[in-house]
Design an enzyme around this catalytic site. Structure first.
Site, PDB file in Angstrom:
ATOM      1  N   HIS A  10       0.946  -1.376  -0.232  1.00 44.03           N
ATOM      2  CA  HIS A  10      -0.267   0.186   0.135  1.00 44.03           C
ATOM      3  C   HIS A  10       1.208   1.018   0.331  1.00 44.03           C
ATOM      4  CE1 HIS A  10      -3.495  -2.974   2.482  1.00 44.03           C
ATOM      5  NE2 HIS A  10      -3.337  -2.642   0.615  1.00 44.03           N
ATOM      6  N   GLY A  65      -6.725 -12.173  17.841  1.00 43.03           N
ATOM      7  CA  GLY A  65      -7.947 -12.634  17.128  1.00 43.03           C
ATOM      8  C   GLY A  65      -8.624 -12.282  16.165  1.00 43.03           C
ATOM      9  N   GLY A 121      -0.238 -10.178  12.161  1.00 44.29           N
ATOM     10  CA  GLY A 121      -0.858  -9.238  12.814  1.00 44.29           C
ATOM     11  C   GLY A 121      -1.457  -8.633  12.010  1.00 44.29           C
TER      12      GLY A 121
END
Length: 286
Positions: A124, A251, A223
């Protein structure tokens, strides 16, 4: 030996890297939280706060550009002060020790480069650069910050909670008086040299990343919740090619059902122990 070195997850992670000599790492915002840079999502992959600026809006609307640059001026110092953490340094050590074949990051903070990663694609872009949309001249973001502070001294003293990628939680009251930066070469419109939400990754960069994945024999996600498709697509393609995928992430991830192994811990708590487990030399970074 630390407690983290004794945890059983290091053995399967080490075996995974040893069994696949051309592992490609894919990293996301969770890599940089230990460096003081907030991430976008909670542990369930749900976005925090309001939607970020969209690229087409930024280029179309002067008011959106003013708001972006005002918030960025306040939030930039947090990102500029950030340094690579133990997770960044460990990935660089894994690459330099031959345990990683390359790295694709969704992050724009430049910390992998500063840590010493070399076979790297910043999917990005890199927020430390700014480009003129009119003449395509390139500018260091630090120089743009100096110009912003000089032109807007009152806002420069504002305090706000930092947000991801150099943003800040602040809504300036007097944006009509805010002076956004302009190109020192042509006076044109400036944009950070990153892929905004709503924009596409440049085709040559996409092609280079896909070629790196094709050369790899396995994928290590670190991550990242993979909720953005530009990252998730690498897992999808790896799975379709029969390449095993392992994740280190606190998560939920979008690719959980595709994973051969998942370690639900932070990168900086796991990766240094993995470097030691493999007997590799650490790196000091920049």
């Amino acid at each position: 030996m630390s407690d983290i070195d004794r945890i059983d997850h290091l053995a399967p992670l080490a075996a995974f890297l040893q069994a696949h000599p051309r592992v490609l790492a894919l990293t996301g915002a969770g890599m940089s939280t230990a460096s003081g840079i907030p991430d976008y999502r909670d542990q369930d992959g749900v976005r925090r706060g309001r939607l970020p600026v969209q690229g087409p809006e930024f280029r179309r609307c002067e008011a959106v550009r003013r708001r972006y640059w005002a918030r960025s001026m306040v939030g930039w110092p947090t990102l500029a002060r950030a340094a690579p953490n133990a997770g960044h340094l460990a990935l660089a050590a894994l690459e330099q020790g031959g345990a990683l074949g390359g790295l694709i990051t969704q992050n724009v903070d430049g910390l992998h480069q500063r840590a010493g990663s070399r076979r790297l694609i910043e999917l990005h872009g890199n927020i430390h650069g700014v480009v003129c949309l009119d003449c395509r001249a390139e500018h260091p973001r630090a120089a743009i910050q100096a110009a912003l502070v000089a032109a807007n001294p009152a806002l420069a003293r504002a305090l706000a909670r930092p947000l991801p990628d150099g943003d800040a939680q602040i809504e300036p009251d007097a944006l009509d008086d805010f002076r956004p930066p302009c190109c020192r070469h042509c006076g044109g419109t400036l944009q950070p040299d990153v892929v905004f939400f709503g924009d596409n990754v440049p085709p040559p960069r996409t092609a280079a990343a896909l070629a790196m994945l094709e050369q790899a024999d396995a994928l290590l996600v670190v991550g990242s919740s993979l909720m953005v498709f530009s990252g998730f697509r690498f897992c999808k393609l790896a799975a379709e090619s029969g390449k095993p995928i392992v994740a280190i992430n606190v998560g939920k991830t979008r690719a959980d059902e595709l994973l051969a192994l998942k370690v639900q811990l932070s990168a900086e708590s796991v990766l240094p122990g993995l470097v030691r487990r493999l007997g590799l030399a650490p790196v000091a970074g920049e």
